[in-house]
Design a protein around this motif. Structure first.
Motif, PDB file in Angstrom:
ATOM      1  N   PHE A 128       0.833  -1.206   0.000  1.00 16.33           N
ATOM      2  CA  PHE A 128       0.000   0.000   0.000  1.00 16.33           C
ATOM      3  C   PHE A 128       0.868   1.257   0.000  1.00 16.33           C
ATOM      4  CE2 PHE A 128      -2.523   3.281   2.249  1.00 16.33           C
ATOM      5  CZ  PHE A 128      -3.548   3.396   1.332  1.00 16.33           C
ATOM      6  N   ARG A 129       1.984   1.196   0.729  1.00 22.87           N
ATOM      7  CA  ARG A 129       2.906   2.347   0.735  1.00 22.87           C
ATOM      8  C   ARG A 129       3.358   2.673  -0.686  1.00 22.87           C
ATOM      9  NH1 ARG A 129       9.172   2.021   2.882  1.00 22.87           N
ATOM     10  NH2 ARG A 129       9.820   4.091   2.132  1.00 22.87           N
ATOM     11  N   PHE A 169      10.498  14.745  -0.677  1.00 20.24           N
ATOM     12  CA  PHE A 169      11.666  14.818   0.190  1.00 20.24           C
ATOM     13  C   PHE A 169      11.578  13.806   1.333  1.00 20.24           C
ATOM     14  CE2 PHE A 169      13.900  16.504   3.903  1.00 20.24           C
ATOM     15  CZ  PHE A 169      15.179  16.637   3.387  1.00 20.24           C
ATOM     16  N   PHE A 170      10.405  13.681   1.929  1.00 20.50           N
ATOM     17  CA  PHE A 170      10.263  12.822   3.102  1.00 20.50           C
ATOM     18  C   PHE A 170       9.961  11.363   2.769  1.00 20.50           C
ATOM     19  CE2 PHE A 170       9.571  16.941   5.179  1.00 20.50           C
ATOM     20  CZ  PHE A 170      10.369  16.795   6.302  1.00 20.50           C
ATOM     21  N   MET A 171       9.301  11.073   1.641  1.00 24.11           N
ATOM     22  CA  MET A 171       8.712   9.747   1.475  1.00 24.11           C
ATOM     23  C   MET A 171       9.148   8.957   0.243  1.00 24.11           C
ATOM     24  SD  MET A 171       4.825  10.419   2.866  1.00 24.11           S
ATOM     25  CE  MET A 171       4.517   8.667   2.953  1.00 24.11           C
ATOM     26  N   GLY A 210      12.335   0.120   5.335  1.00 26.50           N
ATOM     27  CA  GLY A 210      11.453   0.992   6.109  1.00 26.50           C
ATOM     28  C   GLY A 210      11.677   2.442   5.721  1.00 26.50           C
ATOM     29  N   HIS A 211      11.946   3.303   6.731  1.00 28.93           N
ATOM     30  CA  HIS A 211      12.187   4.736   6.485  1.00 28.93           C
ATOM     31  C   HIS A 211      11.035   5.357   5.689  1.00 28.93           C
ATOM     32  CE1 HIS A 211      16.209   4.659   8.160  1.00 28.93           C
ATOM     33  NE2 HIS A 211      16.513   3.603   7.411  1.00 28.93           N
ATOM     34  N   THR A 212       9.813   5.069   6.121  1.00 23.07           N
ATOM     35  CA  THR A 212       8.643   5.568   5.410  1.00 23.07           C
ATOM     36  C   THR A 212       8.640   7.081   5.317  1.00 23.07           C
ATOM     37  OG1 THR A 212       7.358   3.669   6.177  1.00 23.07           O
ATOM     38  CG2 THR A 212       6.122   5.565   5.364  1.00 23.07           C
ATOM     39  N   PHE A 213       9.062   7.760   6.377  1.00 25.01           N
ATOM     40  CA  PHE A 213       9.057   9.224   6.388  1.00 25.01           C
ATOM     41  C   PHE A 213      10.471   9.818   6.406  1.00 25.01           C
ATOM     42  CE2 PHE A 213       5.103   7.821   8.451  1.00 25.01           C
ATOM     43  CZ  PHE A 213       4.182   8.389   7.593  1.00 25.01           C
TER      44      PHE A 213
END
Length: 518
Positions: free
Chosen positions: A260-261, A457-459, A478-481
């Motif tokens: 989903f991400r 930038f974040f995702m 990981g590191h979604t954000f």
């Protein structure tokens, strides 16, 4: 051709990877097939002098069909294969072009554009998918980004045809260009008969021998024992075995953790590419330059053509360097630049413009400020160049490479459908927007670009230079954000790594079987 394709064609990565881009060119043909007739009196008279809302609806009918076509890819690509789905898209485009060329009223024109839109939706989803699955990682970004270049060529070529035909009196001035646009689709459908099927689709349908043969022709000069060929076939087989344990293929797979991400990333990137404001500069550039104070039909058409040439030229560096520069830096730089140029255009329009009448229409226009008119035109060119070298190519490349194979066709279809959903909304909304809130429209799209910068930038992690299977390791981090924390060497594997992984998995399966027997 006993193999069902030409081995000579398959051995050239640039031919096999780029020919299908003609499908992307169909979208470009449509863009300028409409932008080139907005000031055409024969077009206006034939279709009842459509106002801003009616014209927006006519333009939006194509992306409405494209939305349906993009979603249909999820079933077509898995059922019939990537190659035959591309062939189908070409023949659907021919039907739509015939109806548009023969249209005698708005209803017939809209139906023809919807059918053409279905074709474009199918092609826009399946072509990047096919390219990403058939090219080696070293040049995948370059090849998939050629989808955007083909769009720019479609825009440019069709616009020059429109420009030349604008000197013809009567309905032939728009019917000839609308009829000629079926030629590329015929070439696409016939030419794809000489191209191979996706090896990943073949493995997924238990046709491993064919897949190995195609990979050997694609990346090993016919040698099935080539190291890259063996690496790819082992990775694909490993991935297929793993994914078959995950359950049946369905849209519910898109909601699973980790998937989903990626669906949100792919769909949102396609959304941001539309919200960047490029629609204004492509579909409705005549209105933009008209509002800037550029009067005269011929002068406007010439200024428009310069923009389309720049769009083609500035896509070239992106094609060459996309795998070296990386996806993230290109997206970040592009969104900042596009937002900046749109804010300048909106500011100049707001400061020096006023409500006036041009060709009988009420428009916000700049008068008696020749320097400001030229500045607006130049900043519009800078905006298009910024899109062409950044967001344009990456918006097709990124969604095509981030999904696991079990959901790739469906996920790419959903991502591309998001593109067409926003394309539809904006194509319809921009003419009324320009006629009501005028220069403020540019501020809205400028703000969208700055919002896209923050999101990316974040995702959005970097994906350049990895096989489609290695990208799985990128998202496993990981590191979604905190996407910037994922390094560019994450996921890199050698043939020995893949073989060792396979042996380890087989050993684990054998151990479990022995315990079960005991």
């Amino acid at each position: 051709m006993g193999k069902g394709y030409s081995a000579a064609i398959a051995s050239n990565p640039y031919i096999v990877g780029s020919f299908a881009c003609i499908g992307g060119g169909l979208f470009g043909l449509d863009i300028s097939s409409m932008s080139g007739v907005l000031s055409n009196d024969a077009y206006k008279n034939t279709f009842g002098n459509p106002g801003p809302n009616a014209q927006g609806a006519i333009v939006a009918s194509m992306p409405a069909g494209s939305f349906v076509g993009a979603l249909a890819v999820s079933k077509l690509a898995d059922l019939f294969g990537r190659k035959w789905t591309i062939i189908l898209s070409g023949w659907i485009w021919v039907i739509g072009s015939v109806l548009q060329c023969a249209a005698v009223n708005r209803g017939m024109l809209v139906v023809g554009r919807i059918i053409s839109g279905i074709s474009v939706g199918i092609a826009s989803a399946i072509v990047p998918l096919y390219q990403s699955e058939i090219t080696e990682p070293r040049i995948r970004g370059r090849i998939v980004s050629m989808q955007q270049w083909s769009i720019t060529w479609g825009i440019l070529l069709q616009y020059f045809v429109e420009f030349g035909c604008s000197y013809i009196d009567g309905v032939a001035s728009f019917r000839i260009p609308w009829g000629l646009q079926m030629i590329p689709a015929i070439i696409l459908s016939l030419g794809m008969m000489f191209f191979p099927e996706s090896p990943r689709w073949l493995v997924d349908h238990d046709r491993e021998d064919e897949a190995l043969e195609i990979l050997a022709d694609l990346h090993g000069k016919g040698d099935p024992n080539n190291e890259l060929v063996q690496l790819e076939i082992n990775e694909i087989k490993e991935q297929v075995r793993f994914e078959r344990t995950e359950g049946a293929k369905s849209y519910l797979d898109l909601l699973k953790p980790g998937i989903f991400r990626r669906v949100t990333l792919g769909a949102s990137l396609q959304m941001w590419s539309q919200l960047s404001g490029m629609n204004i500069m492509m579909y409705y550039i005549i209105y933009v330059f008209q509002g800037a104070g550029l009067t005269g039909r011929r002068g406007n058409l010439i200024a428009d053509s310069v923009q389309y040439v720049l769009n083609v030229v500035f896509t070239i560096p992106a094609i060459i360097y996309i795998d070296k520069w990386g996806r993230r830096p290109m997206l970040l730089a592009g969104t900042l630049l596009m937002g900046f140029w749109l804010m300048l255009v909106g500011g100049l329009q707001g400061r020096y413009g006023h409500w006036g009448t041009v060709d009988g229409d009420r428009v916000w226009v700049i008068s008696d400020h020749d320097g400001i008119t030229k500045a607006v035109i130049v900043f519009s060119y800078f905006f298009v160049c910024s899109f062409a070298i950044t967001m344009g190519p990456v918006s097709w490349t990124y969604p095509a490479e981030i999904f696991p194979m079990r959901v790739r066709a469906k996920a790419v279809a959903v991502s591309t459908a998001a593109n067409w959903a926003f394309n539809f909304a904006l194509a319809w909304a921009v003419p009324p927007g320009l006629s009501n809130i005028a220069w403020k429209t540019y501020f809205i799209f400028g703000a969208f670009n700055f919002g896209a910068f923050i999101h990316i930038f974040f995702m959005f992690p970097e994906t350049a230079g990895r096989t489609l299977e290695e990208i799985e390791d990128v998202f496993a981090q990981g590191h979604t954000f905190t996407a910037w924390a994922i390094k560019r060497d994450v996921g890199k594997r050698t043939l020995e790594d893949v073989v060792r992984s396979n042996k380890h998995e087989i050993h684990e399966v054998d151990s479990r079987d022995e315990k079960a027997v005991a």
